[in-house]
Motif scaffolding. Structure first.
Motif, short mmCIF file in Angstrom:
data_model
loop_
_atom_site.label_atom_id
_atom_site.label_comp_id
_atom_site.label_asym_id
_atom_site.label_seq_id
_atom_site.Cartn_x
_atom_site.Cartn_y
_atom_site.Cartn_z
N VAL A 1 -3.65 47.95 4.47
CA VAL A 1 -5.11 48.42 4.70
C VAL A 1 -5.67 49.41 3.77
CG1 VAL A 1 -6.21 49.76 6.41
CG2 VAL A 1 -4.68 48.08 7.12
N LYS A 2 -4.62 50.16 3.06
CA LYS A 2 -5.04 51.21 2.10
C LYS A 2 -5.46 50.47 0.87
CE LYS A 2 -2.07 55.02 3.58
NZ LYS A 2 -1.10 55.98 3.51
N ASN A 3 -4.75 49.60 0.63
CA ASN A 3 -5.03 48.84 -0.78
C ASN A 3 -6.46 48.00 -0.54
OD1 ASN A 3 -2.69 49.58 -2.01
ND2 ASN A 3 -1.62 47.40 -1.14
N LYS A 4 -6.70 47.37 0.58
CA LYS A 4 -8.02 47.07 0.77
C LYS A 4 -9.27 47.94 0.74
CE LYS A 4 -10.59 43.15 1.75
NZ LYS A 4 -10.60 42.10 0.86
N PHE A 5 -8.89 49.00 1.29
CA PHE A 5 -9.91 50.11 1.26
C PHE A 5 -10.21 50.62 -0.43
CE2 PHE A 5 -9.16 51.45 5.87
CZ PHE A 5 -10.50 51.29 6.13
N ASP A 6 -9.22 50.64 -1.13
CA ASP A 6 -9.41 50.86 -2.48
C ASP A 6 -9.94 49.88 -3.12
OD1 ASP A 6 -7.85 53.25 -2.02
OD2 ASP A 6 -6.08 52.58 -2.51
N GLU A 7 -9.89 48.44 -2.94
CA GLU A 7 -10.48 47.62 -3.68
C GLU A 7 -11.99 47.36 -3.20
OE1 GLU A 7 -10.62 42.59 -3.28
OE2 GLU A 7 -8.97 43.77 -2.38
N LEU A 8 -12.29 47.67 -2.00
CA LEU A 8 -13.73 47.80 -1.66
C LEU A 8 -14.51 48.96 -2.23
CD1 LEU A 8 -13.48 47.04 2.16
CD2 LEU A 8 -14.16 45.47 0.23
N LYS A 9 -13.66 50.16 -2.49
CA LYS A 9 -14.49 51.28 -3.05
C LYS A 9 -14.81 51.09 -4.48
CE LYS A 9 -12.56 54.80 -0.08
NZ LYS A 9 -11.69 56.12 0.04
N SER A 10 -13.85 50.14 -5.07
CA SER A 10 -14.07 49.94 -6.60
C SER A 10 -14.93 49.08 -6.81
CB SER A 10 -12.44 49.28 -7.18
OG SER A 10 -12.10 48.27 -6.67
N ARG A 11 -15.05 48.04 -5.89
CA ARG A 11 -16.29 47.04 -5.87
C ARG A 11 -17.52 47.56 -5.73
NH1 ARG A 11 -14.50 41.65 -3.30
NH2 ARG A 11 -14.61 43.03 -1.35
#
Length: 234
Positions: free
Chosen positions: A149-159
């Motif tokens: 879940v944390k990795n998915k949030f980081d990915e969405l923030k970067s995109r």
């Protein structure tokens, strides 16, 4: 009045012994019922399949688990392709009796070999149980861990990227947005002119309106109403 409110007595029931069933009698009844059904519908080989039976047979035929292609269904996965719902909007098409299913009007599912007449039905179908079973998946979803879940949030923030200039939120018309933008530009232009006029009036009143710090332009002073302050010749 007392008779109406008095509780009713239960009917006499023999509950002192366990009830028994005559198995032979009910077996004969079941056999007679089967014979009656066969007499009406004929043999199983000659009997026509109902619509529900046809649907069930076709579902089993395209199910990879019943075909032996897989041993166990996999968990439900996210789609890795984009759904096209707008490519055929506003187009005219002639449909005949011999037109293939994949060329008829509507949305065609090549997995289940069927046509859905509207986009909502198509989305319900591809998200439904039977379509995903044909793909070898169950309706169970894999549980995500905290790290995922944390990795998915980081990915969405970067995109995340700033919206373009012509971005219009849902529920607003592009023409209305352009009209509002034009009105705002006109108001800004009026405010800028008013600010320039106020700055010119203040400069003329203090005597510092000239570019070189000297006297102001007499034509500009006359235009703004500061024609004479006792300097006119008598």
């Amino acid at each position: 009045m007392s008779k109406l409110l008095a509780p009713k007595r239960a009917a006499g029931v023999d509950n002192t012994a366990r009830r028994t069933w005559d198995k032979e009698e009910y077996r004969q009844k079941a056999e007679e019922k089967d014979k009656a059904l066969k007499g009406k519908g004929g043999d199983d080989e000659d009997r026509e399949e109902t619509a529900a039976e046809i649907r069930r047979r076709r579902r089993l035929e395209r199910d990879p688990l019943h075909q032996g292609l897989i041993v166990e269904r996999s968990l439900l996965r996210q789609r890795d392709y984009q759904i096209d719902l707008t490519s055929r909007l506003g187009k005219t098409q002639v449909v005949g009796f011999n037109t293939p299913l994949n060329q008829q009007a509507g949305w065609f599912c090549n997995v289940c070999n069927c046509v859905l007449r509207d986009s909502q039905s198509y989305l319900d179908h591809i998200n439904g149980k039977w379509h995903n079973r044909a793909l070898g998946m169950s309706m169970r979803v894999e549980k995500s861990t905290l790290e995922q879940v944390k990795n998915k949030f980081d990915e969405l923030k970067s995109r995340r990227s700033p919206p373009p200039e012509d971005y219009v939120p849902d529920g607003f018309d592009a023409a209305a947005s352009a009209e509002a933008k034009e009105r705002e530009e006109k108001r800004e232009k009026k405010r800028r002119k008013a600010a320039e006029a106020a700055a010119g009036s203040a400069g003329a009143g203090t005597g510092g309106g000239g570019l070189d710090g000297g006297e102001a332009d007499p034509d500009m002073m006359a235009l703004m109403g500061f024609g004479g302050f006792g300097t006119s010749k008598k």
